[in-house]
Design an enzyme around this catalytic site. Structure first.
Site, PDB file in Angstrom:
ATOM      1  N   TYR A  57      29.406 -29.155   1.851  1.00 51.85           N
ATOM      2  CA  TYR A  57      29.003 -29.172   3.264  1.00 51.85           C
ATOM      3  C   TYR A  57      29.782 -30.277   3.988  1.00 51.85           C
ATOM      4  O   TYR A  57      29.599 -31.458   3.747  1.00 51.85           O
ATOM      5  CB  TYR A  57      27.495 -29.391   3.425  1.00 51.85           C
ATOM      6  CG  TYR A  57      26.629 -28.304   2.815  1.00 51.85           C
ATOM      7  CD1 TYR A  57      27.144 -27.040   2.524  1.00 51.85           C
ATOM      8  CD2 TYR A  57      25.293 -28.531   2.524  1.00 51.85           C
ATOM      9  CE1 TYR A  57      26.350 -26.050   1.962  1.00 51.85           C
ATOM     10  CE2 TYR A  57      24.492 -27.540   1.973  1.00 51.85           C
ATOM     11  CZ  TYR A  57      25.032 -26.306   1.689  1.00 51.85           C
ATOM     12  OH  TYR A  57      24.231 -25.335   1.133  1.00 51.85           O
ATOM     13  N   HIS A 124      26.707 -23.988  -7.316  1.00 52.16           N
ATOM     14  CA  HIS A 124      26.600 -23.351  -5.990  1.00 52.16           C
ATOM     15  C   HIS A 124      26.866 -21.850  -6.061  1.00 52.16           C
ATOM     16  O   HIS A 124      26.203 -21.052  -5.392  1.00 52.16           O
ATOM     17  CB  HIS A 124      27.586 -24.044  -5.036  1.00 52.16           C
ATOM     18  CG  HIS A 124      27.144 -24.066  -3.609  1.00 52.16           C
ATOM     19  ND1 HIS A 124      27.502 -25.055  -2.741  1.00 52.16           N
ATOM     20  CD2 HIS A 124      26.382 -23.218  -2.884  1.00 52.16           C
ATOM     21  CE1 HIS A 124      26.979 -24.806  -1.540  1.00 52.16           C
ATOM     22  NE2 HIS A 124      26.303 -23.693  -1.608  1.00 52.16           N
ATOM     23  N   SER A 203      18.415 -20.128   3.948  1.00 50.22           N
ATOM     24  CA  SER A 203      18.375 -19.347   5.200  1.00 50.22           C
ATOM     25  C   SER A 203      17.033 -18.625   5.341  1.00 50.22           C
ATOM     26  O   SER A 203      16.985 -17.418   5.626  1.00 50.22           O
ATOM     27  CB  SER A 203      19.544 -18.356   5.269  1.00 50.22           C
ATOM     28  OG  SER A 203      20.785 -19.031   5.191  1.00 50.22           O
ATOM     29  N   PRO A 204      15.913 -19.363   5.159  1.00 50.15           N
ATOM     30  CA  PRO A 204      14.591 -18.711   5.173  1.00 50.15           C
ATOM     31  C   PRO A 204      14.200 -18.213   6.566  1.00 50.15           C
ATOM     32  O   PRO A 204      13.299 -17.385   6.693  1.00 50.15           O
ATOM     33  CB  PRO A 204      13.645 -19.825   4.708  1.00 50.15           C
ATOM     34  CG  PRO A 204      14.332 -21.087   5.132  1.00 50.15           C
ATOM     35  CD  PRO A 204      15.800 -20.819   4.960  1.00 50.15           C
ATOM     36  N   LEU A 205      14.880 -18.744   7.592  1.00 52.38           N
ATOM     37  CA  LEU A 205      14.620 -18.280   8.967  1.00 52.38           C
ATOM     38  C   LEU A 205      15.659 -17.233   9.373  1.00 52.38           C
ATOM     39  O   LEU A 205      15.838 -16.939  10.563  1.00 52.38           O
ATOM     40  CB  LEU A 205      14.665 -19.469   9.942  1.00 52.38           C
ATOM     41  CG  LEU A 205      13.606 -20.554   9.701  1.00 52.38           C
ATOM     42  CD1 LEU A 205      13.885 -21.796  10.538  1.00 52.38           C
ATOM     43  CD2 LEU A 205      12.208 -20.005  10.005  1.00 52.38           C
ATOM     44  N   GLY A 206      16.342 -16.673   8.378  1.00 49.91           N
ATOM     45  CA  GLY A 206      17.352 -15.652   8.687  1.00 49.91           C
ATOM     46  C   GLY A 206      18.454 -16.214   9.574  1.00 49.91           C
ATOM     47  O   GLY A 206      18.908 -15.567  10.500  1.00 49.91           O
TER      48      GLY A 206
END
Ligand SMILES: NC(=O)c1ccc[n+]([C@@H]2O[C@H](COP(=O)([O-])OP(=O)(O)OC[C@H]3O[C@@H](n4cnc5c(N)ncnc54)[C@H](OP(=O)(O)O)[C@@H]3O)[C@@H](O)[C@H]2O)c1
Length: 328
Positions: A57, A124, A203-206
């Site tokens: 990152y 990763h 990315s749990p909130l899409g």
């Protein structure tokens, strides 16, 4: 903040914080570096003590940011980072999980994170050129040496997880999972249940979509990863909007936000699931953390599942290159 237990007894806050967006992927940062340090420290004050970063990152600057922010409160947090890339002049040149590379990344990450131990060290992406047994064996040596506490995998398939776990116990698998990304359900989640391994949805909130703040009129800046993700084209966003509309209906009925419903749905799947929503804003961090207080009934979960299945998803979750790297 509720606490959850991943594999191997690792206890973390029920919702974590993904730091990636503070350094890349979502366009210009609305805040300064100092602000990001404030978000990271603010998260810990709110009980969000599971922080997710990676060597790649930035590259590197995200680990440096996390290291600086958390140094004074190191004993209060669980820091997860990731290895597995060949990074040349700041650019990712494919995967690299050769043992010497893993050892080098561990030392470099320890320095950037300003710590003497990495709590959770994920591969990763699976490296097709390095047997997973060699990867697990190398991480086991790092655990033996006291540099790493726990071993994780990201976007690995069930077979890989089993082989790795046979060499060194896996604590957590991290893969994309949300109301509109269900890939881990058929094989990975049952395997984790059987082996006692935790699951960390990224990315749990899409990628912001499930919060209801993104639609076909949203203009993404050039550096925003969503300009390259097929399901974020205007046409696909239009088609996918029906899911968010339903999530919003449930949220309004319960007096919470759509994003909180998306996170509560994940938390309702299994007690060993710990989502890591990413944000650069304190107010959203606290909103996301408060999802742990949103209880969904079995009927509400079933309705969300049925509606998501009926609507389906238009567009892949990665471009062609990205899809080629996922092992599910
Ligand atoms: N293992 C892997 O390969 C992998 C891949 C991707 C991500 N991850 C990890 O997973 C973490 C989370 O994933 P992600 O950041 O891709 O996706 P995400 O958490 O699903 O969504 C992040 C997006 O949602 C927005 N957002 C966050 N909270 C919000 C809220 N309450 N209301 C409205 N918008 C909100 C953020 O914007 P603002 O920042 O502007 O608030 C950002 O645009 C990353 O930080 C990273 O640590 C891992």
């Amino acid at each position: 903040m509720h606490v959850r237990t991943l594999g191997q007894g690792l206890q973390v806050s029920a919702v974590g914080l993904g730091a990636m967006g503070m350094s890349q992927s979502y366009g210009p940062n609305p805040g300064s570096r100092e602000d990001m340090i404030g978000v990271l420290r603010g998260a810990v004050e709110h009980g969000v003590t599971f922080i997710d970063t990676a060597e790649v990152y930035g590259p590197y600057v995200n680990e440096e940011l996390v290291g600086e922010a958390l140094e004074p409160i190191r004993d209060q947090v669980v820091i997860a980072t990731k290895f597995g890339w060949n990074i040349v002049d700041g650019t990712m040149q494919g995967v690299d999980s050769r043992p010497e590379q893993i050892r080098k990344v561990a030392d470099d990450s320890l320095r950037r994170l300003r710590t003497d131990v990495i709590d959770l060290f994920y591969q990763h992406r699976v490296d097709p050129d390095v047997p997973i047994e060699d990867v697990a064996g190398t991480v086991a040596e790092l655990v033996q040496a006291g540099k790493v506490r726990h071993f994780g995998l990201s976007e690995a398939g069930a077979g890989t997880i089993r082989r790795a776990h046979a060499v060194h116990p896996v604590t957590a698998v991290q893969s994309e999972y949300s109301l509109w990304t269900r890939d881990p359900e058929p094989e990975v989640l049952p395997t984790l249940a059987e082996l006692g391994i935790g699951f960390v949805p990224f990315s749990p909130l899409g990628k912001g979509f499930l919060t209801g703040t993104v639609d076909a009129t949203t203009a993404f800046s050039a550096g925003d990863i969503r300009t390259r993700v097929p399901r974020f084209t205007a046409e696909n966003l239009d088609a996918n909007q029906a899911l968010v509309a339903y999530v919003r209906t449930i949220a309004e009925a319960k007096g919470v936000t759509p994003g909180q419903i998306a996170l509560a749905w994940l938390l309702a799947q299994q007690p060993w699931i710990v989502p890591i929503p990413g944000t650069r804003r304190l107010s959203r961090m606290t909103e996301n953390a408060a999802a742990t207080t949103v209880a969904l009934s079995a009927d509400e979960v079933a309705d969300l599942d049925a509606v998501a299945a009926r609507i389906g998803v238009s567009g892949n979750r990665y471009d062609e290159n990205g899809m080629a790297m996922v092992g599910l």
